[in-house]
Design a protein around this motif. Structure first.
Motif, PDB file in Angstrom:
ATOM      1  N   UNK A 187       0.848  -1.202   0.000  1.00  0.00           N
ATOM      2  CA  UNK A 187       0.000   0.000   0.000  1.00  0.00           C
ATOM      3  C   UNK A 187       0.879   1.246   0.000  1.00  0.00           C
ATOM      4  N   UNK A 188       1.573   1.511  -1.097  1.00  0.00           N
ATOM      5  CA  UNK A 188       2.497   2.656  -1.119  1.00  0.00           C
ATOM      6  C   UNK A 188       1.791   3.999  -0.943  1.00  0.00           C
ATOM      7  N   UNK A 189       0.518   4.082  -1.274  1.00  0.00           N
ATOM      8  CA  UNK A 189      -0.205   5.348  -1.130  1.00  0.00           C
ATOM      9  C   UNK A 189      -0.283   5.785   0.328  1.00  0.00           C
ATOM     10  N   UNK A 190      -0.173   4.829   1.260  1.00  0.00           N
ATOM     11  CA  UNK A 190      -0.271   5.152   2.690  1.00  0.00           C
ATOM     12  C   UNK A 190       1.072   5.509   3.320  1.00  0.00           C
ATOM     13  N   UNK A 191       2.142   5.444   2.542  1.00  0.00           N
ATOM     14  CA  UNK A 191       3.465   5.724   3.093  1.00  0.00           C
ATOM     15  C   UNK A 191       3.675   7.225   3.261  1.00  0.00           C
ATOM     16  N   UNK A 192       4.521   7.618   4.224  1.00  0.00           N
ATOM     17  CA  UNK A 192       4.896   9.042   4.346  1.00  0.00           C
ATOM     18  C   UNK A 192       5.592   9.523   3.083  1.00  0.00           C
ATOM     19  N   UNK A 193       5.571  10.819   2.859  1.00  0.00           N
ATOM     20  CA  UNK A 193       6.111  11.395   1.636  1.00  0.00           C
ATOM     21  C   UNK A 193       7.564  11.059   1.382  1.00  0.00           C
ATOM     22  N   UNK A 194       8.413  11.094   2.426  1.00  0.00           N
ATOM     23  CA  UNK A 194       9.829  10.848   2.206  1.00  0.00           C
ATOM     24  C   UNK A 194      10.104   9.387   1.832  1.00  0.00           C
ATOM     25  N   UNK A 195       9.263   8.458   2.327  1.00  0.00           N
ATOM     26  CA  UNK A 195       9.427   7.056   1.942  1.00  0.00           C
ATOM     27  C   UNK A 195       8.949   6.832   0.511  1.00  0.00           C
ATOM     28  N   UNK A 197       1.239   5.086 -18.802  1.00  0.00           N
ATOM     29  CA  UNK A 197       0.549   4.055 -18.036  1.00  0.00           C
ATOM     30  C   UNK A 197      -0.195   4.664 -16.852  1.00  0.00           C
ATOM     31  N   UNK A 198       0.485   5.553 -16.135  1.00  0.00           N
ATOM     32  CA  UNK A 198      -0.087   6.122 -14.901  1.00  0.00           C
ATOM     33  C   UNK A 198      -1.121   7.202 -15.202  1.00  0.00           C
ATOM     34  N   UNK A 199      -0.842   8.049 -16.206  1.00  0.00           N
ATOM     35  CA  UNK A 199      -1.670   9.225 -16.444  1.00  0.00           C
ATOM     36  C   UNK A 199      -2.730   9.058 -17.531  1.00  0.00           C
ATOM     37  N   UNK A 200      -2.483   8.147 -18.471  1.00  0.00           N
ATOM     38  CA  UNK A 200      -3.385   8.057 -19.630  1.00  0.00           C
ATOM     39  C   UNK A 200      -4.064   6.689 -19.694  1.00  0.00           C
ATOM     40  N   UNK A 238      11.800   7.980  -1.725  1.00  0.00           N
ATOM     41  CA  UNK A 238      12.897   7.005  -1.810  1.00  0.00           C
ATOM     42  C   UNK A 238      12.501   5.807  -2.651  1.00  0.00           C
ATOM     43  N   UNK A 239      11.267   5.340  -2.477  1.00  0.00           N
ATOM     44  CA  UNK A 239      10.797   4.184  -3.234  1.00  0.00           C
ATOM     45  C   UNK A 239      10.711   4.505  -4.721  1.00  0.00           C
ATOM     46  N   UNK A 240      10.190   5.698  -5.045  1.00  0.00           N
ATOM     47  CA  UNK A 240      10.110   6.106  -6.455  1.00  0.00           C
ATOM     48  C   UNK A 240      11.504   6.258  -7.058  1.00  0.00           C
ATOM     49  N   UNK A 273       6.773  -2.077 -12.873  1.00  0.00           N
ATOM     50  CA  UNK A 273       7.134  -0.830 -12.186  1.00  0.00           C
ATOM     51  C   UNK A 273       6.037   0.214 -12.379  1.00  0.00           C
ATOM     52  N   UNK A 274       5.550   0.344 -13.609  1.00  0.00           N
ATOM     53  CA  UNK A 274       4.491   1.315 -13.895  1.00  0.00           C
ATOM     54  C   UNK A 274       3.224   0.967 -13.114  1.00  0.00           C
ATOM     55  N   UNK A 275       2.896  -0.322 -13.061  1.00  0.00           N
ATOM     56  CA  UNK A 275       1.716  -0.754 -12.310  1.00  0.00           C
ATOM     57  C   UNK A 275       1.834  -0.427 -10.824  1.00  0.00           C
ATOM     58  N   UNK A 276       3.037  -0.589 -10.270  1.00  0.00           N
ATOM     59  CA  UNK A 276       3.246  -0.264  -8.867  1.00  0.00           C
ATOM     60  C   UNK A 276       3.202   1.236  -8.617  1.00  0.00           C
TER      61      UNK A 276
END
Length: 230
Positions: free
Chosen positions: A118-126, A184-187, A129-131, A223-226
């Motif tokens: 659930x990366x959407x729930x992570x703090x901004x700084x994490x 993938x993410x935007x369109x 780093x993940x991105x 990667x795009x899906x994540x």
């Protein structure tokens, strides 16, 4: 989770972003290259964990030394064909990630794997780093995997002394993968597939270009899906 991301980021910076083809060749020739690489890896490891609240210096020191030991051991085993080269690369990276996890476990630090789902729930700084880790994977690691996988085919193989990824392939592949992620993410995920078609028609060897595009596609879509979950 934060310490794992810091250590993994330090590893990718030291092993890929700040390791040139020239340094790879120096490592194959002797201790000087290994020592320089050790210094680069140690620098990034200490830089990224210096303000971590627990065991920061001990973890950085131990992990840097183990990274050097692993690279030193690999110096004495030389792959003889592209398949062995790929196996050596994958084994080496698996070992380094295992060393990170083992070092953390030795100091009683666990990795909450469920948080990665659930990366959407992570703090901004994490998230940042993940991105960053994912884009390093796309821009530095995928080109190497592309080259090694494609060269398994005798039709596409080159001299084993050619360590460097061709600049044109690196640039075109980077544009291809970043553009595919954005679309993938935007369109649309379906439209992102079309981005990989043009590279099939680049270069004199159409079959090799098709293999490259297929490898790039297979590694970019997860990667795009994540990233779409951010």
């Amino acid at each position: 989770m934060e310490l794992f991301l810091r250590l993994l980021l330090a590893h990718t910076l030291g092993d890929f972003v700040f390791q040139s083809a020239g340094l790879v060749e120096m490592k194959r020739q002797g201790m000087k290259g290994l020592a320089i690489h050790f210094g680069v890896v140690a620098f990034w490891t200490f830089a990224l964990v210096w303000n971590y609240p627990k065991y920061n210096w001990a973890i950085a020191s131990l992990l840097s030394l183990m990274h050097f030991a692993a690279d030193w051991a690999r110096y004495y085993w030389r792959p003889h064909n592209p398949l062995e080269e790929l196996a050596s690369f994958l084994g080496d990276q698996t070992l380094h990630i295992g060393l990170i996890m083992g070092t953390m476990a030795a100091f009683g630090i666990t990795i909450p794997w469920n948080e990665f789902s659930l990366p959407a729930n992570l703090p901004g700084h994490l998230k940042l780093m993940l991105a960053l880790l994912l884009f390093i994977f796309l821009l530095w690691i995928v080109p190497l995997l592309e080259k090694m996988v494609v060269e398994i085919s005798p039709y596409c193989s080159h001299s084993r002394h050619q360590i460097k990824v061709e600049p044109a392939q690196r640039f075109v592949g980077a544009v291809e993968r970043v553009l595919a992620v954005v679309i993938f993410v935007r369109v649309s995920p379906f439209l992102s597939l079309l981005v990989f078609i043009p590279r099939i028609f680049t270069g004199p060897r159409r079959r090799c270009a098709l293999y490259r595009a297929a490898v790039s596609l297979a590694l970019t879509l997860p990667v795009a899906s994540y990233l779409a979950k951010f």
